[in-house]
Design an enzyme around this catalytic site. Structure first.
Site, PDB file in Angstrom:
ATOM      1  N   HIS A  52      -7.823   9.264  -1.816  1.00 47.45           N
ATOM      2  CA  HIS A  52      -7.370   9.310  -0.416  1.00 47.45           C
ATOM      3  C   HIS A  52      -8.147   9.932   0.638  1.00 47.45           C
ATOM      4  O   HIS A  52      -8.263   9.326   1.499  1.00 47.45           O
ATOM      5  CB  HIS A  52      -6.065  10.055  -0.503  1.00 47.45           C
ATOM      6  CG  HIS A  52      -4.997   9.706   0.581  1.00 47.45           C
ATOM      7  ND1 HIS A  52      -3.660   9.449   0.338  1.00 47.45           N
ATOM      8  CD2 HIS A  52      -5.164   9.337   1.915  1.00 47.45           C
ATOM      9  CE1 HIS A  52      -3.074   9.066   1.609  1.00 47.45           C
ATOM     10  NE2 HIS A  52      -3.888   8.737   2.379  1.00 47.45           N
TER      11      HIS A  52
ATOM     12  N   LYS B 253      -2.800   5.901  -3.843  1.00 51.11           N
ATOM     13  CA  LYS B 253      -3.982   6.755  -3.472  1.00 51.11           C
ATOM     14  C   LYS B 253      -3.562   8.259  -4.209  1.00 51.11           C
ATOM     15  O   LYS B 253      -2.606   8.650  -4.071  1.00 51.11           O
ATOM     16  CB  LYS B 253      -4.255   6.908  -2.169  1.00 51.11           C
ATOM     17  CG  LYS B 253      -4.096   5.350  -1.505  1.00 51.11           C
ATOM     18  CD  LYS B 253      -4.415   5.765   0.142  1.00 51.11           C
ATOM     19  CE  LYS B 253      -4.017   4.512   0.955  1.00 51.11           C
ATOM     20  NZ  LYS B 253      -2.576   4.457   1.294  1.00 51.11           N
TER      21      LYS B 253
ATOM     22  N   TYR C 252       2.356   9.848   0.184  1.00 53.98           N
ATOM     23  CA  TYR C 252       3.614   9.488   1.190  1.00 53.98           C
ATOM     24  C   TYR C 252       4.781   9.698   0.462  1.00 53.98           C
ATOM     25  O   TYR C 252       6.101   9.369   1.180  1.00 53.98           O
ATOM     26  CB  TYR C 252       3.594   7.831   1.295  1.00 53.98           C
ATOM     27  CG  TYR C 252       2.053   7.373   1.972  1.00 53.98           C
ATOM     28  CD1 TYR C 252       1.363   8.144   2.509  1.00 53.98           C
ATOM     29  CD2 TYR C 252       1.980   6.063   1.858  1.00 53.98           C
ATOM     30  CE1 TYR C 252       0.112   7.788   3.000  1.00 53.98           C
ATOM     31  CE2 TYR C 252       0.553   5.518   2.443  1.00 53.98           C
ATOM     32  CZ  TYR C 252      -0.187   6.201   2.867  1.00 53.98           C
ATOM     33  OH  TYR C 252      -1.588   5.846   3.401  1.00 53.98           O
TER      34      TYR C 252
ATOM     35  N   ASP D 159       0.918  -1.299   0.018  1.00 55.68           N
ATOM     36  CA  ASP D 159       0.080  -0.017  -0.143  1.00 55.68           C
ATOM     37  C   ASP D 159       0.834   1.231  -0.030  1.00 55.68           C
ATOM     38  O   ASP D 159       1.533   1.497   0.826  1.00 55.68           O
ATOM     39  CB  ASP D 159      -0.721  -0.016   1.306  1.00 55.68           C
ATOM     40  CG  ASP D 159      -1.885   1.134   1.359  1.00 55.68           C
ATOM     41  OD1 ASP D 159      -3.015   0.978   0.720  1.00 55.68           O
ATOM     42  OD2 ASP D 159      -1.440   2.212   1.956  1.00 55.68           O
TER      43      ASP D 159
END
Ligand SMILES: NC(=O)c1ccc[n+]([C@@H]2O[C@H](COP(=O)([O-])OP(=O)(O)OC[C@H]3O[C@@H](n4cnc5c(N)ncnc54)[C@H](OP(=O)(O)O)[C@@H]3O)[C@@H](O)[C@H]2O)c1
Length: 283
Positions: free
Chosen positions: A105, A72, A47, A42
Site C-alpha cells: 500500500h 493492498k 479500508y 479495488d
C-alpha cells in the site's frame, strides 16, 4: 476497455474504488457496480471492508473469474515481514482463493525496498495473487523495486488527476510495461475542487458530458492508465461507467493537461515518501 499485461492478464481499465465504504454500504456499492458492468474492484486491508467487498462480489452473482480484484497490504505487516500471512487473512475475509493483484500500500520508510518487494514476490509464487505491484512509490523507489525482484511488477497505483503532474512515474511505468492505476482519479469529488474547475466544466459542456465523465475519459485516453473512482450512489456509479463509445479531442486533452498545479497533490500523509511532483515545497 482492457489493459493486457505482458504476463497475459487482462485488467479492466475502469474499476470501482472502495476507500471509506464499509459494511452494507460497501457490499451494496460493489454488487451494484458489478450489475452496471464494472469488472475491476479495488480494496485494501486498511479500508476494513474486505469482508463486505467479498460479500458484494458474491451477491452480484457474477463468476469470480470474470472479475479483477485488487487488495493492498498495510505497512505494519510489511515491516514485520508478514506480507504473505497478511494476504492469507485478506483472502479469508474476501472468501477467495486468490486475488488478481496484490499491492504494497505504501513504502515503509527506513526499510530497504528490496526487503519489502521480495515479500511481495512470495504472494505470487505461493499462488495467492495472480499479479503483484506497488502503490505510492516515488520514481527512485519504483526503479529500485523493479531491479530488486525477478518476479514481474505488473502495476503501480498512485494519485493521479488533472491537477497532479505524474509524467515521470507514468513514463517509467510505460517503459516497464506496467499498468498505472490512478487513485483519487476525479480529485476526491466534492472534497476537492477539480469537478468545479472552469476548464473541466467547459470541456464537459462542449462534449455534452459531466465533469466526472470528462475527467475519467481523460485517464482512459492515456496509455497504460486505469482509473478507480469510488462511489456509493447508483447514479454516480452509472454516470462514471458511461464513458465508452466517445472520445475527447486532442484539444480537450490538452485543456485538461493544462490544469496541473505545482501543489496539486491531495493525498500526502506523514508517512509519504519524498514525492517527485505535486508538493509545492518540493517544486
Ligand atoms: N493506494 C492508495 O494509497 C489510495 C489512496 C486513495 C485512494 N485509493 C483508491 O482509489 C479510489 C478512488 O479514490 P478516492 O476515493 O480517494 O477519490 P475519487 O474516486 O476521486 O472521489 C470519490 C468521491 O467522488 C464522489 N463521486 C463519485 N462519482 C461522482 C460523480 N459522478 N459525481 C459527483 N461526485 C462523485 C464520491 O461520492 P459518492 O460516494 O457520493 O458518489 C466520493 O466522495 C479509493 O476509493 C481507493 O480504492 C488508493
Amino acid at each position: 476497455m482492457l489493459y493486457h499485461t505482458t504476463d497475459h492478464a487482462k485488467i479492466p481499465r475502469l474499476g470501482l474504488g472502495t476507500w471509506e465504504l464499509r459494511g452494507d454500504d460497501a457490499a451494496y456499492a460493489v454488487a451494484k457496480a458489478i450489475e452496471i458492468g464494472y469488472r475491476h474492484i479495488d480494496t485494501a486491508q486498511a479500508y476494513e471492508n474486505e469482508e463486505a467487498v467479498g460479500r458484494g462480489i458474491r451477491d452480484s452473482g457474477v463468476p469470480r473469474d470474470e472479475l479483477f480484484v485488487t487488495t493492498k497490504i498495510w505497512t505494519d505487516r510489511i515491516e514485520k515481514e508478514e506480507v504473505v500471512g497478511a494476504l492469507a487473512e485478506s483472502l479469508d475475509k474476501l472468501q477467495m482463493d486468490q486475488v488478481d493483484l496484490t499491492l504494497l500500500h505504501w513504502p515503509v520508510n527506513d526499510m530497504p525496498i528490496d526487503a519489502q518487494v521480495s515479500q511481495l514476490a512470495a504472494c505470487k509464487t505461493s499462488g495467492k495473487s495472480k499479479l503483484i505491484g506497488v502503490s505510492n512509490y516515488n520514481q527512485e523507489q519504483l526503479l529500485t523495486a523493479l531491479a530488486a525482484t525477478d518476479e514481474r511488477l505488473s502495476a503501480i497505483q498512485c494519485e493521479y488527476h488533472p491537477f497532479l503532474d505524474q509524467d515521470p512515474i507514468l513514463k517509467t511505468a510505460r517503459g516497464f510495461d506496467m499498468l498505472f492505476t490512478s487513485y483519487s482519479p476525479i480529485g476526491r469529488g466534492a472534497k476537492g475542487e477539480l469537478m468545479e474547475n472552469a476548464g473541466v466544466k467547459r470541456v464537459a459542456e462542449y462534449r455534452g458530458k459531466t465533469p466526472t465523465q470528462v475527467i475519467l475519459r481523460w485517464h482512459l485516453q492515456q496509455a497504460n492508465v486505469a482509473a478507480i473512482p469510488k462511489s456509493s450512489s447508483e447514479d454516480h456509479l452509472r454516470e462514471n461507467f458511461d464513458i465508452f463509445g466517445w472520445d475527447l479531442t486532442a484539444t480537450d486533452m490538452k485543456t485538461l493537461y493544462g490544469l496541473i498545479k505545482p501543489d496539486g497533490r491531495m493525498i500526502n500523509p506523514d508517512w509519504s515518501p519524498k514525492w517527485d511532483t505535486g508538493v509545492a515545497e518540493a517544486a
